[in-house]
Design a protein around this motif. Structure first.
Motif, PDB file in Angstrom:
ATOM      1  N   LYS A   1      18.370  53.431  -9.571  1.00 45.82           N
ATOM      2  CA  LYS A   1      19.111  52.494  -8.738  1.00 45.82           C
ATOM      3  C   LYS A   1      18.567  52.467  -7.321  1.00 45.82           C
ATOM      4  N   PRO A   2      18.872  51.412  -6.567  1.00 42.76           N
ATOM      5  CA  PRO A   2      18.411  51.337  -5.170  1.00 42.76           C
ATOM      6  C   PRO A   2      19.190  52.297  -4.282  1.00 42.76           C
TER       7      PRO A   2
ATOM      8  N   GLU B   1      25.365  50.021  -4.657  1.00 44.30           N
ATOM      9  CA  GLU B   1      25.123  48.761  -5.351  1.00 44.30           C
ATOM     10  C   GLU B   1      26.338  48.444  -6.214  1.00 44.30           C
TER      11      GLU B   1
ATOM     12  N   TRP C   1      28.018  45.228  -8.695  1.00 38.52           N
ATOM     13  CA  TRP C   1      28.040  43.887  -9.283  1.00 38.52           C
ATOM     14  C   TRP C   1      29.172  43.824 -10.302  1.00 38.52           C
TER      15      TRP C   1
ATOM     16  N   TYR D   1      27.102  39.488   0.122  1.00 35.06           N
ATOM     17  CA  TYR D   1      26.940  39.401  -1.330  1.00 35.06           C
ATOM     18  C   TYR D   1      26.367  38.047  -1.707  1.00 35.06           C
TER      19      TYR D   1
ATOM     20  N   TYR E   1      27.102  39.933  -6.699  1.00 33.09           N
ATOM     21  CA  TYR E   1      26.248  41.103  -6.492  1.00 33.09           C
ATOM     22  C   TYR E   1      26.200  41.418  -5.011  1.00 33.09           C
TER      23      TYR E   1
ATOM     24  N   SER F   1      25.033  44.817  -2.025  1.00 31.99           N
ATOM     25  CA  SER F   1      24.352  46.090  -1.822  1.00 31.99           C
ATOM     26  C   SER F   1      24.514  46.520  -0.371  1.00 31.99           C
TER      27      SER F   1
ATOM     28  N   PRO G   1      22.505  49.211   1.714  1.00 33.70           N
ATOM     29  CA  PRO G   1      21.430  50.211   1.699  1.00 33.70           C
ATOM     30  C   PRO G   1      21.672  51.398   2.618  1.00 33.70           C
TER      31      PRO G   1
ATOM     32  N   SER H   1      21.945  60.021  -8.298  1.00 30.48           N
ATOM     33  CA  SER H   1      22.622  58.729  -8.404  1.00 30.48           C
ATOM     34  C   SER H   1      23.814  58.871  -9.338  1.00 30.48           C
TER      35      SER H   1
ATOM     36  N   PRO I   1      18.124  44.545   1.660  1.00 31.75           N
ATOM     37  CA  PRO I   1      18.327  45.224   0.366  1.00 31.75           C
ATOM     38  C   PRO I   1      17.101  45.167  -0.521  1.00 31.75           C
ATOM     39  N   SER I   2      17.046  46.084  -1.463  1.00 33.24           N
ATOM     40  CA  SER I   2      15.913  46.178  -2.380  1.00 33.24           C
ATOM     41  C   SER I   2      15.817  44.927  -3.246  1.00 33.24           C
TER      42      SER I   2
ATOM     43  N   TYR J   1      13.401  48.653  -8.976  1.00 30.90           N
ATOM     44  CA  TYR J   1      13.797  48.237  -7.638  1.00 30.90           C
ATOM     45  C   TYR J   1      12.697  48.616  -6.638  1.00 30.90           C
TER      46      TYR J   1
END
Length: 634
Positions: free
Chosen positions: A112-113, A117, A119, A157, A173, A175, A177, A217, A480-481, A517
């Motif tokens: 994962k980034p 994250e 969604w 988002y 979605y 994120s 960071p 993670s 974000p990634s 990612y």
């Protein structure tokens, strides 16, 4: 007599209703909980530990709102916000696709980034999706002690259509960071487990051991299935064994107690299955590694079952027999040097910034061919008879990064390609200042023999209001990634045995989309001098204090009292002999006693004081008028 009959019949009726409830409820799906741990040595002398917990619950209409094993907080989220599918992850540290894997099942689902994250897919009308998303972010923020509520803003988002891998118009979605991950996020995550971290495999989650890893993670995936609700909780950690390098090429030996500082003393009593798996890759003779001891390595505990896969061997251990007197402490000791490489995606993705200055720049994505490109199967051959690789690129741009989509350039093997042979499909959503973020989805179709692909797009840096800057504004702002996915490539473990009773292996056997990612980009923006407002405030307050202080002093001062005070003060300073002579002379002449020298002195001092006061008032008034004149916008 009637009372005696009722006394006998009431317990019989209660017992009969209880037996009927059991008889009719036996056909319903019951709640199930399973726990598992997968250990996997990595080529760069590290160890990957993957904790997996699966919790199933029947539909809510069969048991109402009461659950025995399924967490009630998650069930309430589903019922209140009508969540169809959701995934939340807290990640610290980047995933190394080169040494830890890029196309296997574990990396495709759990790499994962950095940061948070989230969604979610909702089962509500399209007009209510944004409202449900905002309410969900607030609920998750309070549940996991994180800043997920920052995702409620429309600038944080996006609504992807097909680039994210799930085609739905009710998908959102987001994120974060920069969100830091700590024990405050892990503790509420563990509270969702039936045994928490007190018993079973979850007891190995020692906080110092988890957070000293190179990567960790924690992931929560919720989905609605035909049999009810399915909640998957996973924690992926990459650890470095505490061993001294002896100069040889041997992989480091390790054990559960050396990795986590704890041992497994038994399974969770509420778990239906509790297993530990050891996956070994790169073995010289995989078919010969069925014994406890062999030429390459040695295990401290004999596995209960061994499974062979195309490129790996899986050892299965059952921890039902472990206890306080005989804890489960699996250890691996290497005997011979072993080198291998992990499975990688067809293209390795990396992203970076170009340009200089605080005005404009460019974002570039570089896709490089990997070793797995030579192993592409025939399914990549298109109708034209040529081998092609499909890649989807999904990016989100904050509103202060003003992207010019017409400057998009694609270079294939260092040659610019503007034809539609490479770019098959693109979806762009421009950003609006302080209203919404930008989004770009691209579908690329590349030849299998490609060596490198570069994608660049230019942007301008926006200006923020002083209230919109974070506390550490000089550090920069995060982008974000980006997500790179390969629609025609899926990862799975090919076991010939039936694995329906093992939830983790049955999950790995299902095909998952290969995705990766990129890095998080740090963009420096024009930052004002935050000390200037302080300087302006201090000088303004000083001028106003002098002005109003002097004005109030002049208005409230009493001149008569000051003159009498000066006279008395001057009289005290006069010598005693002189004052005595003046009194004697006045008495002889029959006149009142006077001080002839004090009168002019007091008057002179009073006039001097009045002139100084008037000068101060005029000076302060002039300064205030000048300040008002020059500070007013013309």
């Amino acid at each position: 007599m009637a009372r005696t009959v009722l006394t006998w019949w009431i317990p019989l009726l209660i017992l009969q209703s209880f037996l009927l409830a059991i008889a009719f409820g036996s056909n319903e799906v019951e709640e199930e909980f399973s726990e598992s741990l997968l250990l996997k040595p990595l080529p760069d002398r590290k160890v990957l530990a993957h904790f997996h917990f699966e919790n199933r619950a029947p539909p809510s209409n069969s048991h109402g709102r009461h659950h025995h094993l399924f967490p009630k907080a998650i069930s309430q989220l589903v019922q209140k916000f009508r969540v169809k599918e959701m995934e939340l992850s807290f990640t610290q540290g980047p995933w190394n696709h080169e040494h830890w894997g890029g196309s296997d099942t574990l990396s495709s689902m759990n790499a994962k980034p950095v940061g948070v994250e989230l969604w979610a897919v909702f089962d509500v009308p399209r007009s209510e999706v944004d409202t449900s998303w905002k309410n969900l972010t607030h609920a998750l923020s309070g549940l996991f002690c994180a800043s997920i509520n920052f995702l409620e803003s429309s600038t944080s988002y996006a609504a992807p259509t097909w680039g994210f891998g799930r085609s739905s118009d009710k998908l959102r979605y987001g994120s974060l960071p920069r969100e830091a991950v700590c024990t405050e996020n892990l503790t509420p995550w563990l509270k969702l487990l039936p045994c928490r971290d007190k018993d079973g495999i979850s007891a190995l989650m020692n906080r110092p051991s988890v957070y000293r890893g190179f990567y960790h993670s924690q992931r929560l995936h919720l989905s609605m299935i035909d049999s009810g609700m399915l909640l998957e909780q996973s924690l992926t950690v990459v650890l470095q064994p505490d061993t001294v390098y002896d100069g040889k090429d041997l992989q480091p030996s390790w054990s559960l107690s050396s990795l986590f500082g704890r041992k497994v003393v038994g399974k969770c009593v509420l778990a239906k299955s509790s297993n530990v798996y050891l996956q070994m890759e790169g073995l010289a003779h995989p078919e010969a590694h069925t014994l406890l001891k062999n030429e390459e390595f040695e295990l401290s505990i004999k596995p209960d079952r061994t499974l062979r896969e195309t490129s790996s061997v899986l050892f299965i251990f059952d921890i039902d027999k472990s206890s306080d007197s005989e804890p489960f402490d699996l250890s691996l000791t290497w005997k011979l040097p072993s080198k291998w490489s992990c499975q990688q995606a067809p293209l390795h993705a990396s992203r970076f910034l170009m340009g200089s200055g605080n005005e404009r720049g460019a974002i570039a994505i570089l896709l490089k061919a990997t070793e797995s490109q030579d192993k592409l199967s025939g399914k990549d051959i298109t109708n034209g008879g040529r081998c092609r690789i499909k890649a989807n690129v999904f990016q989100i741009f904050p509103w202060y990064v003003k992207v010019y989509y017409h400057t998009l350039q694609i270079f294939v093997d260092q040659q610019q390609n503007t034809s539609s042979e490479v770019l098959k499909k693109i979806n762009v959503s421009p950003s609006a200042d302080k209203m919404s973020s930008g989004m770009m989805e691209m579908m690329l179709e590349l030849p299998c023999e490609v060596k490198s692909v570069a994608i660049s797009i230019e942007y301008d840096k926006g200006f923020l209001h002083i209230d919109e800057y974070p506390p550490d504004a000089n550090q920069g702002f995060d982008i974000p990634s980006a997500l790179i996915s390969f629609p025609d490539h899926h990862a799975s473990l090919d076991f010939k045995e039936e694995l329906s009773t093992l939830p983790l292996l049955s999950k790995f056997k299902d095909k998952s989309l290969v995705r990766s990612y990129t890095e998080v980009l740090l963009v420096p923006l024009t930052t004002p001098d935050f000390s200037m407002p302080y300087n302006v405030i201090t000088i303004t307050c000083t001028v106003f204090a002098l002005y109003f202080g002097s004005l109030l002093n002049a208005l409230r001062r009493r001149i008569g009292e000051e003159e009498r005070f000066l006279k008395s003060k001057a009289g005290k300073k006069t010598g005693g002999l002189k004052q005595l002579l003046s009194r004697f002379t006045a008495k002889i002449r029959g006149r009142p006693v006077e001080s002839p020298s004090s009168e002019p002195t007091a008057a002179a001092q009073s006039s001097v004081l009045s002139s100084k006061l008037l000068f101060k008032i005029i000076l302060v008034a002039g300064v205030a008028a000048a300040w008002q004149y020059f500070s007013t916008d013309k």
